[in-house]
Design a protein around this motif. Sequence first.
Motif, PDB file in Angstrom:
ATOM      1  N   PHE A 206       0.831  -1.198   0.000  1.00 37.25           N
ATOM      2  CA  PHE A 206       0.000   0.000   0.000  1.00 37.25           C
ATOM      3  C   PHE A 206       0.869   1.253   0.000  1.00 37.25           C
ATOM      4  N   ARG A 207       0.657   2.111  -0.991  1.00 40.36           N
ATOM      5  CA  ARG A 207       1.372   3.390  -1.025  1.00 40.36           C
ATOM      6  C   ARG A 207       0.521   4.408  -1.765  1.00 40.36           C
ATOM      7  N   GLY A 208       0.196   5.508  -1.079  1.00 40.79           N
ATOM      8  CA  GLY A 208      -0.583   6.575  -1.682  1.00 40.79           C
ATOM      9  C   GLY A 208       0.291   7.780  -1.968  1.00 40.79           C
ATOM     10  N   GLU A 209      -0.325   8.837  -2.452  1.00 44.93           N
ATOM     11  CA  GLU A 209       0.414  10.055  -2.789  1.00 44.93           C
ATOM     12  C   GLU A 209       0.907  10.783  -1.548  1.00 44.93           C
ATOM     13  N   ASN A 210       0.269  10.508  -0.407  1.00 43.40           N
ATOM     14  CA  ASN A 210       0.661  11.117   0.856  1.00 43.40           C
ATOM     15  C   ASN A 210       0.281  10.157   1.978  1.00 43.40           C
ATOM     16  N   PRO A 211       0.708  10.424   3.230  1.00 39.88           N
ATOM     17  CA  PRO A 211       0.410   9.491   4.327  1.00 39.88           C
ATOM     18  C   PRO A 211      -1.079   9.195   4.508  1.00 39.88           C
ATOM     19  N   ILE A 212      -1.931  10.202   4.375  1.00 40.39           N
ATOM     20  CA  ILE A 212      -3.364   9.986   4.548  1.00 40.39           C
ATOM     21  C   ILE A 212      -3.897   9.051   3.464  1.00 40.39           C
ATOM     22  N   ALA A 213      -3.429   9.254   2.227  1.00 41.80           N
ATOM     23  CA  ALA A 213      -3.863   8.386   1.122  1.00 41.80           C
ATOM     24  C   ALA A 213      -3.382   6.954   1.336  1.00 41.80           C
ATOM     25  N   THR A 214      -2.181   6.803   1.882  1.00 41.10           N
ATOM     26  CA  THR A 214      -1.662   5.463   2.175  1.00 41.10           C
ATOM     27  C   THR A 214      -2.516   4.775   3.229  1.00 41.10           C
ATOM     28  N   ILE A 215      -2.865   5.493   4.283  1.00 37.60           N
ATOM     29  CA  ILE A 215      -3.693   4.925   5.342  1.00 37.60           C
ATOM     30  C   ILE A 215      -5.062   4.519   4.801  1.00 37.60           C
ATOM     31  N   LYS A 216      -5.624   5.344   3.929  1.00 33.27           N
ATOM     32  CA  LYS A 216      -6.922   5.008   3.338  1.00 33.27           C
ATOM     33  C   LYS A 216      -6.836   3.710   2.539  1.00 33.27           C
ATOM     34  N   LYS A 217      -5.745   3.541   1.807  1.00 42.16           N
ATOM     35  CA  LYS A 217      -5.561   2.317   1.037  1.00 42.16           C
ATOM     36  C   LYS A 217      -5.466   1.090   1.947  1.00 42.16           C
ATOM     37  N   LEU A 218      -4.672   1.182   3.000  1.00 46.75           N
ATOM     38  CA  LEU A 218      -4.484   0.004   3.853  1.00 46.75           C
ATOM     39  C   LEU A 218      -5.766  -0.326   4.621  1.00 46.75           C
ATOM     40  N   LEU A 219      -6.610   0.685   4.863  1.00 51.08           N
ATOM     41  CA  LEU A 219      -7.870   0.426   5.551  1.00 51.08           C
ATOM     42  C   LEU A 219      -8.926  -0.153   4.615  1.00 51.08           C
ATOM     43  N   ASP A 220      -8.925   0.291   3.359  1.00 54.26           N
ATOM     44  CA  ASP A 220     -10.028  -0.037   2.445  1.00 54.26           C
ATOM     45  C   ASP A 220      -9.724  -1.132   1.428  1.00 54.26           C
ATOM     46  N   GLU A 221      -8.471  -1.281   1.052  1.00 60.76           N
ATOM     47  CA  GLU A 221      -8.144  -2.197  -0.037  1.00 60.76           C
ATOM     48  C   GLU A 221      -7.605  -3.525   0.483  1.00 60.76           C
ATOM     49  N   PRO A 222      -7.908  -4.629  -0.199  1.00 61.35           N
ATOM     50  CA  PRO A 222      -7.345  -5.927   0.207  1.00 61.35           C
ATOM     51  C   PRO A 222      -5.854  -5.997  -0.100  1.00 61.35           C
ATOM     52  N   LEU A 223      -5.158  -6.808   0.657  1.00 62.22           N
ATOM     53  CA  LEU A 223      -3.731  -7.006   0.395  1.00 62.22           C
ATOM     54  C   LEU A 223      -3.568  -7.680  -0.968  1.00 62.22           C
ATOM     55  N   PRO A 224      -2.771  -7.113  -1.858  1.00 63.86           N
ATOM     56  CA  PRO A 224      -2.577  -7.770  -3.166  1.00 63.86           C
ATOM     57  C   PRO A 224      -1.805  -9.073  -3.016  1.00 63.86           C
ATOM     58  N   ASP A 225      -2.047  -9.996  -3.928  1.00 63.08           N
ATOM     59  CA  ASP A 225      -1.275 -11.243  -3.919  1.00 63.08           C
ATOM     60  C   ASP A 225       0.174 -10.939  -4.263  1.00 63.08           C
ATOM     61  N   ILE A 226       1.082 -11.411  -3.417  1.00 62.00           N
ATOM     62  CA  ILE A 226       2.502 -11.148  -3.659  1.00 62.00           C
ATOM     63  C   ILE A 226       2.980 -11.872  -4.915  1.00 62.00           C
ATOM     64  N   THR A 227       2.311 -12.978  -5.279  1.00 60.99           N
ATOM     65  CA  THR A 227       2.749 -13.730  -6.460  1.00 60.99           C
ATOM     66  C   THR A 227       2.464 -12.989  -7.765  1.00 60.99           C
ATOM     67  N   THR A 228       1.640 -11.934  -7.707  1.00 68.18           N
ATOM     68  CA  THR A 228       1.464 -11.104  -8.911  1.00 68.18           C
ATOM     69  C   THR A 228       2.678 -10.212  -9.121  1.00 68.18           C
ATOM     70  N   ARG A 229       3.459 -10.010  -8.077  1.00 65.05           N
ATOM     71  CA  ARG A 229       4.660  -9.181  -8.176  1.00 65.05           C
ATOM     72  C   ARG A 229       5.929 -10.031  -8.255  1.00 65.05           C
ATOM     73  N   ASN A 230       5.871 -11.218  -7.695  1.00 65.75           N
ATOM     74  CA  ASN A 230       6.985 -12.161  -7.807  1.00 65.75           C
ATOM     75  C   ASN A 230       6.402 -13.543  -8.080  1.00 65.75           C
ATOM     76  N   PRO A 231       6.172 -13.875  -9.372  1.00 64.05           N
ATOM     77  CA  PRO A 231       5.522 -15.140  -9.737  1.00 64.05           C
ATOM     78  C   PRO A 231       6.332 -16.379  -9.363  1.00 64.05           C
ATOM     79  N   LEU A 232       7.595 -16.219  -9.005  1.00 59.66           N
ATOM     80  CA  LEU A 232       8.425 -17.370  -8.660  1.00 59.66           C
ATOM     81  C   LEU A 232       8.160 -17.881  -7.247  1.00 59.66           C
TER      82      LEU A 232
END
Length: 357
Positions: A206-232
């Motif tokens: 989770f990373r937003g344009e600023n700290p508040i945006a980052t917090i909103k993402k971590l509160l509202d969005e599901p954790l992405p699958d790590i295998t989409t970023r490292n398929p190995l």
Amino acid sequence: MLTQLGPYQIQEEIGKGGMGTVYRAYHPALDRHVAIKVLPARLSGDNNFLERFKREAQIIARLEHPHILPVYDFAYDREIAYLVMKLVKGSSLTSRIGNKGMAPAEAMSILHAVGDALSHAHLRNIIHRDIKPDNILIDDNGSVYLSDFGMAKMVTGTDSTGGFIMGTPEYMAPEQAKGSKGVDSRADVYSLSIVVFQMLSGSIPFRGENPIATIKKLLDEPLPDITTRNPLLPKMVDLLLQKGAAKNPAERFSDVLEMVSTMEAVFTGTNEVITSEVTASKQKIVVVPFICRLPEKSWMSVAMQEMLVMDLSQTAGLFLFSPDHVTRMCRNILEPNSQWTAGPLQRLFELSRADYV
């Protein structure tokens, strides 16, 4: 420019963050270089801060563990509060994580050390509250140290923040971001899960344009699958990180060692080369408690175990399970006051997945 704090000669600034400024300093009386963390100047006007600072610093200074950065001293000089710590010649985990992450063997070695340090603190009801790569130090011999224990609580002063959020948004547990009361060790489990995500993928979830945006993402969005970023990576890692970084603390691993051992089992249970990098892992060693037949000297059984662990942990390439962790495993294997025989030792060897017992 700051040149002296008590008996310590300030030499240079080596780091700066929300929790204060870190300086390299020299203590002439002991002929020793140290790191000094000077807490934010805004706290000098807080009438309650000095007592809180002393109380929290005393608790932190009593944490003795091979993977916890030692605190040597603390003081309040000319309205400047500071902590004196071991000076680590090396770098933080931040500088070790590349754009594509780390080899799983190296990441698991670091996770094991940090998890063991956190478990030691959690058993003493001490919560870190700001787990992130910047607070994980690795010296030139490969030894891992977790730093900045209790700093968030020291600065904010209460278990809840009273509406004031302290921590690092990218790694902050949702309950911390909400300023909830009763933040417990499961907040550290969440933050450590985010660190594992970064170690294995080279990015944070989770990373937003600023700290508040980052917090909103971590509160509202599901954790992405790590295998989409490292398929190995094995797909099982997705499930483990989803559990470790669950929004609801009750759905997370209840114990940091459970998280570490489960994560480790995913990688030690496969014969595949997970990444193209080949990294030698540390030799894992369990030192079992000694048995003393003289009741008046029973304290020696624990003392001998702890001294051996402390000495062996100074050797590069070795990872020592903490005495607390070993004791907890032993309770499931050996009856109280029983002697070690081949059977229980074999079960301990299999349970711990150590290289040597």
